[in-house]
Design an enzyme around this catalytic site. Structure first.
Site, PDB file in Angstrom:
ATOM      1  N   HIS A  89     -47.394 -28.948 -85.236  1.00  0.00           N
ATOM      2  CA  HIS A  89     -48.173 -30.189 -85.397  1.00  0.00           C
ATOM      3  C   HIS A  89     -48.379 -30.872 -84.050  1.00  0.00           C
ATOM      4  O   HIS A  89     -49.505 -31.242 -83.686  1.00  0.00           O
ATOM      5  CB  HIS A  89     -47.407 -31.104 -86.372  1.00  0.00           C
ATOM      6  CG  HIS A  89     -48.009 -32.444 -86.602  1.00  0.00           C
ATOM      7  ND1 HIS A  89     -48.576 -32.812 -87.817  1.00  0.00           N
ATOM      8  CD2 HIS A  89     -48.120 -33.538 -85.804  1.00  0.00           C
ATOM      9  CE1 HIS A  89     -48.998 -34.068 -87.745  1.00  0.00           C
ATOM     10  NE2 HIS A  89     -48.739 -34.534 -86.535  1.00  0.00           N
ATOM     11  N   GLU A  90     -47.299 -31.055 -83.294  1.00  0.00           N
ATOM     12  CA  GLU A  90     -47.413 -31.760 -82.010  1.00  0.00           C
ATOM     13  C   GLU A  90     -48.265 -30.983 -81.019  1.00  0.00           C
ATOM     14  O   GLU A  90     -49.040 -31.564 -80.259  1.00  0.00           O
ATOM     15  CB  GLU A  90     -46.016 -32.041 -81.440  1.00  0.00           C
ATOM     16  CG  GLU A  90     -45.130 -32.933 -82.317  1.00  0.00           C
ATOM     17  CD  GLU A  90     -45.787 -34.253 -82.689  1.00  0.00           C
ATOM     18  OE1 GLU A  90     -46.642 -34.745 -81.932  1.00  0.00           O
ATOM     19  OE2 GLU A  90     -45.434 -34.795 -83.758  1.00  0.00           O
ATOM     20  N   HIS A  93     -51.858 -31.540 -81.655  1.00  0.00           N
ATOM     21  CA  HIS A  93     -52.321 -32.776 -80.995  1.00  0.00           C
ATOM     22  C   HIS A  93     -52.676 -32.456 -79.552  1.00  0.00           C
ATOM     23  O   HIS A  93     -53.753 -32.827 -79.075  1.00  0.00           O
ATOM     24  CB  HIS A  93     -51.219 -33.839 -81.001  1.00  0.00           C
ATOM     25  CG  HIS A  93     -51.116 -34.617 -82.266  1.00  0.00           C
ATOM     26  ND1 HIS A  93     -52.222 -35.092 -82.944  1.00  0.00           N
ATOM     27  CD2 HIS A  93     -50.030 -35.035 -82.962  1.00  0.00           C
ATOM     28  CE1 HIS A  93     -51.814 -35.749 -84.021  1.00  0.00           C
ATOM     29  NE2 HIS A  93     -50.496 -35.741 -84.065  1.00  0.00           N
ATOM     30  N   HIS A  99     -55.064 -36.569 -86.529  1.00  0.00           N
ATOM     31  CA  HIS A  99     -54.601 -36.365 -87.898  1.00  0.00           C
ATOM     32  C   HIS A  99     -55.796 -36.184 -88.832  1.00  0.00           C
ATOM     33  O   HIS A  99     -56.867 -36.765 -88.625  1.00  0.00           O
ATOM     34  CB  HIS A  99     -53.749 -37.550 -88.369  1.00  0.00           C
ATOM     35  CG  HIS A  99     -52.468 -37.672 -87.612  1.00  0.00           C
ATOM     36  ND1 HIS A  99     -52.142 -38.782 -86.873  1.00  0.00           N
ATOM     37  CD2 HIS A  99     -51.430 -36.807 -87.463  1.00  0.00           C
ATOM     38  CE1 HIS A  99     -50.962 -38.597 -86.310  1.00  0.00           C
ATOM     39  NE2 HIS A  99     -50.506 -37.411 -86.651  1.00  0.00           N
ATOM     40  N   TYR A 148     -51.222 -36.707 -93.011  1.00  0.00           N
ATOM     41  CA  TYR A 148     -50.092 -37.564 -93.414  1.00  0.00           C
ATOM     42  C   TYR A 148     -49.636 -37.143 -94.822  1.00  0.00           C
ATOM     43  O   TYR A 148     -50.419 -36.650 -95.619  1.00  0.00           O
ATOM     44  CB  TYR A 148     -50.535 -39.016 -93.528  1.00  0.00           C
ATOM     45  CG  TYR A 148     -50.705 -39.801 -92.263  1.00  0.00           C
ATOM     46  CD1 TYR A 148     -51.225 -41.095 -92.328  1.00  0.00           C
ATOM     47  CD2 TYR A 148     -50.379 -39.321 -91.006  1.00  0.00           C
ATOM     48  CE1 TYR A 148     -51.393 -41.874 -91.188  1.00  0.00           C
ATOM     49  CE2 TYR A 148     -50.548 -40.080 -89.869  1.00  0.00           C
ATOM     50  CZ  TYR A 148     -51.065 -41.364 -89.968  1.00  0.00           C
ATOM     51  OH  TYR A 148     -51.241 -42.134 -88.840  1.00  0.00           O
TER      52      TYR A 148
END
Lengths: 637, 44
Positions: A89-90, A93, A99, A148
């Protein structure tokens, strides 16, 4: 994020800072392997490139979005962030992704319940319009690893995000792996056409059987069928769920002589990394002595016709159900993989079947824990795996907690083993990776759930003993199903491995079978991984520099008897100051220069306007008091 | 003998926390929960 300037090169330089926990370092490297398998993004240790990602342990899990061209771009994997999907996930980014629910079309797919959001956190639910954010022509993805969860920033217990399609209510917020759409977007953004690690996948659904060929020189052929009278009733890919679909390859051993063979070879494959993992499912409905041999046929300059080498012989294949197998290969030249079925002596009412073959340049798991009749276990009882040995010789078993109401727990136990007298205790820096396999036929589409733990030899228990000490010393007595007693050390793992709901989704349970893949490897070599390129020898300047600590990667040198810090610099950034504590960049310089120029211009303009005004006033007053001057000076200003 | 459930250490302490839960519990006020905005722009 829109803007080519935010893209990284396809191979991203990185540093794993020493501040990271050992487990985190291993998990990060595992995350890199997922990128290498499913995308064209690769990673390499930093060797002085202008921009790189520095992964370190600070508070929390965070990253910047996109390549910020700041030289050392930080990404934090702090406490409790050492999970593979968190790292994925990071890094998404860092690769340029926001997101999922901040998409411009967000409100078509989810409803944000604003009065359930923590006060002051409402801005976390902003939308980026399509002038700054590009959805890359991909639909809204409830299954994205960048979405999320429904409880994000909640001020109570009610969800802050409600999906417009109710089936996805508990799907959002998955942290297992990339979704199909995550990969589609990433591969579109970076124009990926291939990956480093993926080689081939075949479910035999197409007539061309993935370019596989029948060998000559054998006595029979594999047949592409959808069912066999003696079993299997259906293929493994679809498990009979699709009408007029679902094929596999079958070698009929119900007829023919003992010793009959059938060889099926893959198309020619070209390795890049030099190590491969072959996996496939076998179904034995033949005789007990029917077996399969796995070969590679390697083509070299010395042997252009190919050299056939036996890699693995699979005997005693359990009958009556599909079985998963892994075979480790280490091929460096172009090659084929060959599957040879052999009819053994004795009667047979069916034969050997193969399906869902995957080949990738990844490491195979060390062990597989096959759990059958899983559905009746879920929600009812806990299970222990058989004992396994790690490559270092440590014996271990896995404990699966299945009787919790909502979550499945998984724990790693060291147990007493045959090698304990020769091993180091407490057990140092062995990382156990436990993966619940998503049995999608195509390895690229799997979203397997994985957690890792690492044995810390300094870790102590509540009673002061070393947690990872010898099980016979700190463990409890337990028994195997055959009655043999052994010692089991305390388990270490998580009660929140996966929810029951997610466990029943996708293909984690297939044919009522579950596979837990296990790898235990020594990661002590990760003890020091921050490798700053340093061409300046420091041994001769030990005394002068011993009391000087340069910051931000600066290197201490001695000049005219004084210790000085040489500060790192890149294409458009640099560190400066006595200890390299200050940062400068061309961006800053340009901004300062432009703003100074504009300011000076503005000030001078004001002065000029005021001067003109005052001068005009002055001359108008003089002109009105002296008419003779009007004719000469009326056009002066 | 201790029951299996009691002879284990749960690294998640019974909680199923996401990235944003972890960061909120630490008091981090990051952009969208886990995004670091660069300070360079502000300083310039």
């Amino acid at each position: 994020i829109i803007g080519d300037n935010y893209r990284w090169p396809h191979t991203i330089p990185y540093v794993l800072e020493d501040s990271l926990d050992m487990n985190a370092k291993g998990v990060i490297l595992n995350a890199f392997e997922r990128y290498r398998l499913k995308t064209c993004i690769d990673f390499k240790p930093w060797s002085g490139e202008a921009n790189y990602i520095s992964v370190f342990k600070e508070s929390g899990c965070w990253s910047s979005v996109g390549n910020r061209h700041v030289g050392k771009q930080q990404l934090s994997i702090g406490d409790n962030c050492d999970r593979i999907a968190t790292v994925q996930h990071e890094f998404l980014h860092a690769l340029g992704f926001w997101h999922e629910q901040s998409r411009a079309d967000r409100d078509d797919y989810v409803t944000i319940v604003w009065d359930r959001i923590l006060s002051g956190r409402e801005h976390n639910f902003n939308i980026y319009d399509d002038s700054v954010s590009d959805s890359l022509n991909v639909p809204y993805d409830y299954t994205s690893v960048m979405h999320y969860s429904k409880t994000a920033f909640q001020n109570g217990t009610e969800p802050t995000i409600v999906t417009r399609i109710s089936d996805f209510e508990d799907v959002i917020g998955q942290r297992m792996d990339f979704s199909d759409y995550d990969l589609l977007k990433l591969n579109r953004l970076y124009n990926c056409s291939s990956s480093l690690s993926f080689m081939d996948s075949c479910d035999f659904e197409l007539d061309n059987i993935c370019g596989m060929i029948q060998s000559s020189g054998d006595s029979a052929d594999w047949q592409r069928v959808s069912q066999v009278l003696g079993g299997p009733e259906n293929d493994h890919s679809n498990m009979g769920q699709c009408k007029d679909s679902g094929f596999f390859m079958h070698f009929n051993t119900s007829s023919g002589n003992a010793g009959a063979t059938a060889m099926l070879e893959s198309r020619i494959l070209y390795p890049k990394r030099g190590f491969q993992c072959l996996e496939f499912y076998l179904y034995n409905s033949g005789g007990e002595s029917d077996h399969v041999k796995i070969y590679t046929r390697e083509y070299t300059a010395a042997h252009p016709e190919g050299v056939l080498t036996l890699r693995r012989e699979i005997n005693e294949i359990p009958t009556g159900s599909w079985q998963l197998y892994y075979v480790t290969l280490q091929v460096t030249e172009k090659f084929r993989v060959a599957f040879e079925g052999l009819k053994g002596p004795g009667s047979s009412s069916g034969g050997l079947s193969i399906d869902d073959i995957n080949l990738s340049e990844t490491r195979c798991p060390h062990h597989i824990w096959h759990i059958q009749n899983f559905t009746q276990l879920l929600g009812s009882q806990n299970v222990y795996s058989p004992p396994f040995y790690s490559p270092e010789g440590y014996a271990y078993q896995i404990y699966l907690n299945l009787n919790s109401l909502t979550n499945v727990g998984i724990y790693f136990h060291l147990i007493s083993g045959a090698n304990d007298d020769q091993l180091q205790w407490p057990c140092p820096w062995q990382q156990a990776t436990m993966t619940l396999l998503d049995q999608n036929p195509d390895i690229r589409q799997r979203m397997s759930n994985q957690r890792s733990i690492t044995t810390d030899p300094t870790m102590t228990d509540d009673n002061g003993s070393y947690f990872w000490d010898r099980p016979s010393k700190v463990g409890v007595v337990a028994s195997f199903p055959n009655g043999t007693q052994f010692s089991r050390g305390r388990g270490y793992g998580t009660s929140a491995f996966i929810t029951h709901e997610r466990m029943k989704s996708r293909e984690f349970i297939k044919g009522d079978d579950v596979y837990i893949l296990l790898t235990v490897e020594d990661i002590s070599y990760l003890n020091s991984t921050s490798n700053v390129p340093d061409p300046v020898p420091t041994s001769t300047i030990y005394n002068a520099c011993s009391e000087v600590e340069c910051q931000n990667g600066g290197i201490c040198t001695v000049h005219e008897g004084r210790a000085e810090c040489k500060c790192p610099a890149g294409e458009d950034w640099w560190y400066m100051g006595q200890r390299c504590e200050k940062r400068g960049s061309t961006h800053d310089t340009i901004v300062i220069a432009v703003s100074s120029t504009v300011t000076v211009f503005a000030v001078m303009l004001i002065i000029t306007i005021v001067s003109v005004y005052c001068t005009r006033r002055k001359y108008r007053k003089k002109a009105s008091s002296n008419p003779a001057l009007d004719a000469q000076n009326q056009h002066a200003f | 003998l201790p029951a299996p459930g009691e002879f284990v250490k749960d690294i998640d302490e019974g909680l199923d926390r996401d990235i944003f839960d972890i960061n909120e519990d630490l008091g981090l006020d990051l952009f969208e929960g886990d995004i670091k905005l660069e300070e360079q722009g502000k300083n310039s």
